[in-house]
Write a protein that holds these residues in place. Structure first.
Motif, short mmCIF file in Angstrom:
data_model
loop_
_atom_site.label_atom_id
_atom_site.label_comp_id
_atom_site.label_asym_id
_atom_site.label_seq_id
_atom_site.Cartn_x
_atom_site.Cartn_y
_atom_site.Cartn_z
N ASN A 107 43.33 33.31 42.47
CA ASN A 107 42.96 33.03 41.15
C ASN A 107 40.88 33.38 41.12
O ASN A 107 40.22 34.11 40.52
N THR A 108 40.32 33.18 41.87
CA THR A 108 38.83 33.50 42.63
C THR A 108 38.43 34.57 42.27
O THR A 108 37.88 35.23 41.77
N THR A 109 39.83 35.16 43.19
CA THR A 109 38.84 36.93 43.31
C THR A 109 39.60 37.78 41.93
O THR A 109 38.72 38.44 41.04
N LEU A 110 40.74 36.97 41.34
CA LEU A 110 41.38 37.78 39.68
C LEU A 110 40.40 38.20 38.15
O LEU A 110 40.79 38.41 37.96
N LYS A 111 39.52 36.34 39.02
CA LYS A 111 38.67 36.23 37.52
C LYS A 111 37.30 36.76 37.54
O LYS A 111 37.01 36.59 36.08
N THR A 155 57.03 42.00 39.69
CA THR A 155 55.40 41.56 39.09
C THR A 155 54.53 42.12 39.72
O THR A 155 53.47 42.78 38.74
N ILE A 156 54.39 42.96 40.77
CA ILE A 156 52.93 44.36 41.27
C ILE A 156 53.23 45.46 40.75
O ILE A 156 52.01 45.72 40.12
N PHE A 157 54.53 45.55 40.13
CA PHE A 157 54.14 47.01 39.66
C PHE A 157 54.09 46.70 38.48
O PHE A 157 53.57 47.30 37.55
N GLY A 158 54.76 45.78 37.51
CA GLY A 158 54.35 45.33 35.98
C GLY A 158 53.17 45.33 36.22
O GLY A 158 52.14 45.79 34.78
N THR A 159 52.07 44.18 36.94
CA THR A 159 50.79 44.58 36.36
C THR A 159 50.32 45.83 36.42
O THR A 159 49.08 45.60 36.02
N TRP A 160 50.43 46.97 37.81
CA TRP A 160 49.99 48.01 38.30
C TRP A 160 50.38 48.67 36.51
O TRP A 160 49.19 49.32 36.22
N LEU A 161 51.83 49.23 36.18
CA LEU A 161 51.52 49.53 34.60
C LEU A 161 50.41 49.01 33.81
O LEU A 161 50.24 49.94 32.81
N MET A 162 50.67 47.83 33.42
CA MET A 162 49.90 47.34 32.60
C MET A 162 48.16 47.42 32.20
O MET A 162 47.88 46.64 32.02
N GLN A 209 39.83 45.19 29.92
CA GLN A 209 40.41 44.97 29.84
C GLN A 209 42.38 44.58 30.22
O GLN A 209 43.30 45.32 30.37
N ARG A 210 41.84 43.91 31.06
CA ARG A 210 43.12 43.27 31.84
C ARG A 210 43.69 42.43 31.71
O ARG A 210 44.21 41.61 30.64
N ASN A 211 44.97 42.76 32.02
CA ASN A 211 46.40 42.74 31.32
C ASN A 211 47.46 41.67 32.39
O ASN A 211 47.99 42.23 32.98
N ASN A 212 47.56 40.59 31.80
CA ASN A 212 48.80 39.72 32.91
C ASN A 212 49.24 39.49 32.66
O ASN A 212 49.93 37.89 32.84
N PHE A 213 50.01 39.82 31.61
CA PHE A 213 51.41 39.84 31.14
C PHE A 213 52.37 39.09 32.07
O PHE A 213 53.12 38.05 32.11
#
Length: 359
Positions: free
Chosen positions: A34-38, A231-238, A246-250
Motif C-alpha cells: 500500500n505504501t507504493t500504491l498510495k 484482481t490483477i487483470f480487473g485492476t489493469w482494465l480499470m 484517477q486510479r480505480n481500486n474496485f
C-alpha cells in the motif's frame, strides 16, 4: 485473533496456526504494498509491482474472519450464555485496545511532530475512541461487530441444515459480489434494500460452512489462481492508461467476487493440512509458525510502527520504494517487519505487566 478465533491457540500446528500465520504475513505484505500504491508520484512499473503483491495479500483479513467463524460458530458452543461469551471477549480485547491506542496516539504525535497540547491530546483520544487510533484499527471494530452478532448466528447455524446455510452464503455472495459487478458493467444501481446481508458476516458464516465442505485440490488451486489473476487483470482494465489522479481500486475491495473466490479457495487449501510437521527443519518451522500464531493480535497491532520506521529511516536507513525496487523491497520489508515485530513482542511477553497489556 482471539483465542477461539481471531487470536492464536496452543493447539497443533495445522490448520488453525497455519491460517493465522499466513494471514498475518499477508496483512504485513498488504500494508507494505500500500505504501507504493498510495504514493502520489511513483514509476508505473513500481505501481504495477505493488498491484501484484497486494493481489496476493488480499485474502488476509477474510482468512482471519473465516477462521473465527469456523471456531466460534461450532454447534457445541450454542449453550454458552451470551453474558459469558461477551465477558470473555472484553477481558481479552479491552486492555490491548486501550494500550495500543495509547501507543499509536503517541506515535502519531511523534511522526507528525504535532505539538503535545491538551487540546491536541483530547482530540486524539476522541478520534481514537470513535474512529480508531490508526488506519489499521478498523479491524478492531470489525472484531467487535463479529462478536456482537456471534450469539445470534450460533442459533442460526446450529438449527439450520446445510441447505439453509448454503442459501445464506449464496444470498450474501450475490449481494456483495454479483450485484456490484452488474452495476459496474451496466451503470445501473440496484436499490440496496433488496439485500439485508451485505457485510463481513458472510465470511464469518462461510468459515463455519467450509469446515464441512470437501473440494478437490485441483479445483481449489484453479480458483485461487483465477481470483488472483482476476484482481490483477480487473485492476489493469480499470486503470489503463494509468493516471495517478484517477486510479480505480474496485477489485481491491475485500467484498468483491475475485477476493471472495481466492480467499475461500486459500482457506480450503489450508484446511487440508491436518498433521504436525515431523522433526528436523520442519520442527523448527513448526515452532516458528506456532510462535507467530500465538501472537497474531499484538503483531497485527504493533507491526505498522516497525513498517513505518523502515520507511522513515528511523533504524538509521530507509527501506522503501524510493531506495529499492518494490519487487525486492516489498517482500524484504515484509519479512523484516514480521520478525522484528515478533521478536519485540516475545520480549514484551517476559514483562508480566506488558504481557497482559499487549494482547
Amino acid at each position: 485473533m482471539e483465542k477461539n478465533g481471531l487470536d492464536a491457540s496452543t493447539r497443533s500446528f495445522v490448520p488453525d496456526n497455519l491460517i493465522r500465520t499466513l494471514a498475518i504475513i499477508l496483512v504485513i505484505l498488504l500494508h507494505a504494498a500500500n505504501t507504493t500504491l498510495k504514493a502520489s508520484s511513483v514509476p508505473e512499473s513500481y505501481w504495477w509491482t505493488a498491484v501484484v503483491y497486494k493481489s496476493l495479500a488480499l485474502p488476509c483479513v477474510p482468512l482471519f474472519v473465516m477462521l473465527s467463524g469456523a471456531l466460534l460458530l461450532k454447534r457445541t458452543k450454542l449453550d454458552e450464555p451470551i453474558r459469558v461469551f461477551l465477558k470473555k471477549r472484553v477481558s481479552r480485547l479491552g486492555l490491548p485496545i486501550v494500550f495500543w491506542s495509547a501507543v499509536y496516539l503517541a506515535w502519531a504525535f511523534f511522526v507528525s511532530q504535532t505539538p503535545v497540547t491538551w487540546e491536541n491530546v483530547e482530540r486524539g483520544i476522541l478520534y481514537s475512541l470513535f474512529g480508531g487510533a490508526y488506519y489499521h484499527f478498523w479491524f478492531i471494530y470489525l472484531i467487535v461487530g463479529i462478536y456482537l452478532i456471534t450469539p445470534i448466528l450460533r442459533v442460526i447455524i446450529a438449527h439450520g441444515n446445510m441447505r439453509v446455510i448454503r442459501y445464506l452464503c449464496l444470498l450474501w455472495f450475490v449481494s456483495v459480489a454479483v450485484v456490484p459487478l452488474i452495476e459496474l458493467a451496466t451503470g445501473h444501481t440496484l436499490n440496496p434494500l433488496a439485500f439485508v446481508i451485505s457485510g463481513w458476516e458472510g465470511y464469518f458464516i462461510f468459515g463455519s460452512y467450509l469446515k464441512r465442505v470437501k473440494v478437490q485440490s485441483s479445483i481449489l488451486y484453479g480458483l485461487l489462481i483465477l481470483g488472483f489473476v482476476w484482481t490483477i487483470f480487473g485492476t489493469w482494465l480499470m486503470n489503463y492508461p494509468l493516471s495517478a489522479m484517477q486510479r480505480n481500486n474496485f477489485f481491491f475491495d475485500y467484498l468483491t467476487a475475485n477476493v471472495i473466490i481466492s480467499s475461500i479457495a486459500l482457506f480450503l487449501i489450508l484446511l487440508k493440512f491436518h498433521r504436525d510437521w515431523p522433526g528436523g527443519n520442519h520442527a523448527i518451522a513448526s515452532r516458528i509458525v506456532q510462535a507467530i500464531s500465538r501472537n497474531t493480535l499484538p503483531i497485527f497491532l504493533f507491526h505498522v510502527i516497525i513498517l513505518e520506521s523502515f520507511e522513515r529511516g528511523f533504524f538509521g536507513f530507509t527501506l522503501s520504494f524510493t531506495t529499492l525496487h518494490p519487487i525486492i523491497e516489498i517482500p524484504l520489508i515484509t519479512v523484516l517487519t514480521l520478525f522484528i515485530t515478533l521478536g519485540l513482542v516475545l520480549l514484551m511477553r517476559k514483562v508480566p505487566l506488558l504481557n497482559k497489556m499487549i494482547g
